[in-house]
Design an enzyme around this catalytic site. Structure first.
Site, PDB file in Angstrom:
ATOM      1  N   CYS A 212       1.881 -64.576  61.152  1.00 31.85           N
ATOM      2  CA  CYS A 212       0.845 -64.002  60.930  1.00 31.85           C
ATOM      3  C   CYS A 212       0.566 -63.107  61.765  1.00 31.85           C
ATOM      4  O   CYS A 212       1.451 -62.297  62.503  1.00 31.85           O
ATOM      5  CB  CYS A 212      -0.305 -64.871  60.737  1.00 31.85           C
ATOM      6  SG  CYS A 212      -0.765 -66.130  61.924  1.00 31.85           S
TER       7      CYS A 212
ATOM      8  N   HIS B 184      10.211 -99.257  85.308  1.00 24.90           N
ATOM      9  CA  HIS B 184      10.727 -99.057  84.037  1.00 24.90           C
ATOM     10  C   HIS B 184      10.020 -98.499  83.057  1.00 24.90           C
ATOM     11  O   HIS B 184       8.908 -99.341  82.577  1.00 24.90           O
ATOM     12  CB  HIS B 184      11.541-100.456  83.509  1.00 24.90           C
ATOM     13  CG  HIS B 184      12.507-100.380  82.431  1.00 24.90           C
ATOM     14  ND1 HIS B 184      12.193-100.318  81.266  1.00 24.90           N
ATOM     15  CD2 HIS B 184      13.939-100.444  82.625  1.00 24.90           C
ATOM     16  CE1 HIS B 184      13.270-100.163  80.628  1.00 24.90           C
ATOM     17  NE2 HIS B 184      14.425-100.258  81.184  1.00 24.90           N
TER      18      HIS B 184
END
Length: 655
Positions: free
Chosen positions: A26, A577
């Site tokens: 656009c 972790h």
């Protein structure tokens, strides 16, 4: 970086050509419809200099804000060799929107369609409207400097020619709108343009000439200071308004044309449609517009304009404040086009417009928030946001275009709207107070509200003060209050906290739970040591940093970026972790910030994680921290909490 290189980088960042079902654009954005939107790397996109911002949408649609260079970028992308198949199979922008609407359900679908019709009828001509507004601004500056009086009737031929350069856009605006509107409704756009052009021809204009037709009857409308004539044509009274610059008539005429056009195509054999569909359409719609649709459109436009003028005259204080306050909510949805159309109608009927002045307060409040973001980006050395904000600010201040700021920044950070509205209110109140003796701030030309068009407003000094107030109010509000959630601000993300010597800190903000609740049997067994897990508190973007919970040397970095080992100088060995089973993601969504052997301090970012992507892949987002050499201590005690900030103690150790 060349535009071809940037085009290649954009395609790679959205998952490659194989992930693109279609691509359109656009005025400021590339519109992607993807196979899998989760493959998009927003971080990589925002590193590209030409990209002003990104906007994920529902389903697998994705928008990339490029600004004024969107057409060049679109062409460069389609010019890439491996985009040939995608380009040839691409759907039109209308088809994509129609498909998206078909997936939605709700009572307001017709309203969405209506405003999209308005938006798409204007959007393609934004460029020429902007060009014309800058020519008007140039003329206004010369007029203010007394170089030439552009309002004089006896200007030199050269300056009359300058008038023609911008007047062409507004005089033939109905034809341009008719072309776009017809295209939107899948009617031959040249047919729509031709029908509207009939009312701007010398032949039609000649009907209003009393010297040519003595039977002409004219009536003056004192409210709008216009004279409207009528004449009998084939025994029927034909009203002869001035159609130049009018946008309501083509917007009303084209849906009628579409109804006739599509029905004609159903009943006329395909081998003669090329001749008879346009012929019959013109034969029916031109008289229908001349005798009914045109006068009705003029009447509606004049009525709405008079109504707003009455409101501006009756309650100018409220009007001046309301306009800038509603625009921030209208523009992102495309609902501002009716008001923009009214500006054109006002200029055509009244000879001036009173909406653009207050609207300027909204625009400059918008640009002020962007300036505040740019200030913080420079201060925080955030190169990505600095590029986004500087491009958006330039487009706003010199072009009057707000979309790069809105889509690139404002809609991504919801907190910014309160800062924006503060500027809108301050600017609106300023206009309301200072312009009270003048009946408001007006202009006799349709322009984009930028620094270059200040001189077209009257009184210019009131307008200048108002937009300055709006700009700096929003700018200072952003600088003082920030625009990001607290956990995204550098002062919170990167502050180094002095941890007790016997503690391991929390690596990310959130709820601290025991390893038994983490959802992994290995960690729950304490085979990897005692510790804790954090259920992170995520920001709206879903992207957060996991920091080092302890100072020391990075002993390991998983290739996938999901796990890190750190050994402190006193011998404490820690494992961080991120997620459970996230090794299977193979690094997707993880941006590693450290390397093995690097000596770091507590609070140093280890990895930036897209937790939304982790969750979408079906993995837990818990961040687990364990002391892997727990046996070397007399005790390792978790410190659980419903909520903990970064680097508060997560476990304490005792030798």
């Amino acid at each position: 970086m060349s535009i071809k290189t940037s085009a290649r980088s954009i395609i790679d960042a959205v998952g490659g050509p194989q992930n693109i079902n279609s691509l359109t654009h656009c005025a400021t954005r590339l519109r992607f419809e993807l196979s899998d939107a989760s493959l998009v790397s927003q971080e990589d996109l925002e590193k590209i200099p030409e990209v002003l911002g990104t906007m994920p949408q529902s389903g697998d649609r994705y928008q990339v804000i490029v600004g004024g260079a969107v057409e060049s970028m679109y062409s460069a992308i389609n010019g890439l060799p491996d985009m040939a198949k995608t380009s040839s199979n691409a759907k039109s922008d209308d088809e994509i929107k129609a498909a998206a609407r078909a997936k939605t359900r709700g009572k307001s679908a017709w309203l969405d369609t209506f405003f999209e019709y308005l938006s798409d009828s204007f959007r393609p001509i934004l460029g020429v409207l902007l060009g014309a507004s800058l020519i008007i601004a140039f003329a206004a500056v010369l007029d203010a400097l007394h170089v030439v009086d552009f309002r004089a009737a006896d200007k030199a031929p050269g300056w009359v020619f300058v008038d023609a350069m911008w007047h062409s856009v507004f005089y033939f605006l109905p034809i341009m709108v008719a072309f776009n509107a017809a295209k939107k409704l899948k009617v031959d756009p040249w047919l729509g343009a031709t029908i509207m052009a009939a009312f701007l021809t010398p032949d039609f204009l000649k009907l209003s000439n009393p010297e040519a037709f003595s039977a002409l009857q004219c009536v003056e409308n004192a409210a709008i200071k216009q004279t409207t004539c009528s004449i009998d044509v084939f025994g029927l009274p034909l009203t002869l308004p001035d159609y130049s610059g009018n946008v309501f008539v083509p917007l009303m005429m084209i849906p009628v044309l579409a109804l006739i056009y599509h029905n004609l195509k159903k009943i006329i054999p395909s081998n003669v449609q090329m001749v008879f569909v346009p012929f019959i359409s013109m034969l029916v719609v031109i008289p229908l517009t001349a005798f009914l649709i045109g006068p009705l459109g003029i009447w509606i436009g004049n009525g709405l304009g008079s109504g707003l003028a009455w409101m501006n005259a009756t309650a100018p204080f409220i009007f001046a404040i309301a306009i800038p306050l509603i625009y921030p909510f209208l523009v992102p949805l495309g609902l501002h086009w009716p008001l923009n159309a009214m500006m054109l109608v006002n200029i055509q009927t009244l000879g001036y417009d009173f909406i653009q002045g207050p609207m300027g307060a909204w625009n400059f409040a918008c640009f002020g928030t962007t300036a505040g973001v740019l200030f913080l980006a420079i201060k925080d050395k955030d190169n990505t946001m600095r590029q986004t904000a500087s491009g958006a600010l330039a487009a706003g201040l010199f072009g009057g275009i707000s979309e790069p700021s809105l889509y690139g920044i404002h809609l991504r950070f919801k907190m910014i709207y309160s800062r924006l509205l503060a500027g809108c209110l301050a600017g609106g109140v300023t206009i309301a107070i200072l312009s009270l003796p003048y009946g408001g701030v007006t202009t006799n030309a349709f322009v984009f509200t930028s620094l270059l068009t200040i001189s077209v407003f009257n009184p210019a000094w009131v307008y200048l003060i108002a937009i300055t107030v709006a700009f700096f109010t929003s700018m200072l509000a952003v600088i003082m209050l920030d625009y990001r959630p607290r956990d995204e601000r550098p002062s919170n993300k990167k502050t180094i906290v002095a941890l007790p010597d016997n503690a391991v800190g929390v690596p990310i903000e959130g709820q601290v739970i025991s390893l038994d609740e983490a959802g992994d049997k290995v960690f729950a067994s304490r085979a990897l040591g005692e510790g804790f897990a954090v259920i992170p508190t995520l920001n709206p973007m879903g992207v957060s940093e996991v920091v080092a919970p302890i100072s020391g040397t990075v002993s390991s970095v998983a290739k996938s970026g999901h796990a890190y080992g750190i050994k402190s100088d006193d011998g404490t060995e820690v494992l961080v972790h991120v997620g459970i089973d996230t090794v299977n993601m193979k690094g997707d969504g993880f941006t590693v910030k450290v390397s093995k052997g690097e000596h770091i301090t507590a609070g140093t970012p280890l990895v930036e994680v897209d937790f939304k992507k982790v969750a979408a892949a079906g993995y837990a987002t818990s961040v687990i921290v364990t002391v892997t050499n727990t046996r070397a201590f007399a005790a390792v005690t978790p410190v659980l909490a419903d909520y903990a900030t970064v680097l508060t103690p997560g476990v304490t150790t005792q030798r």
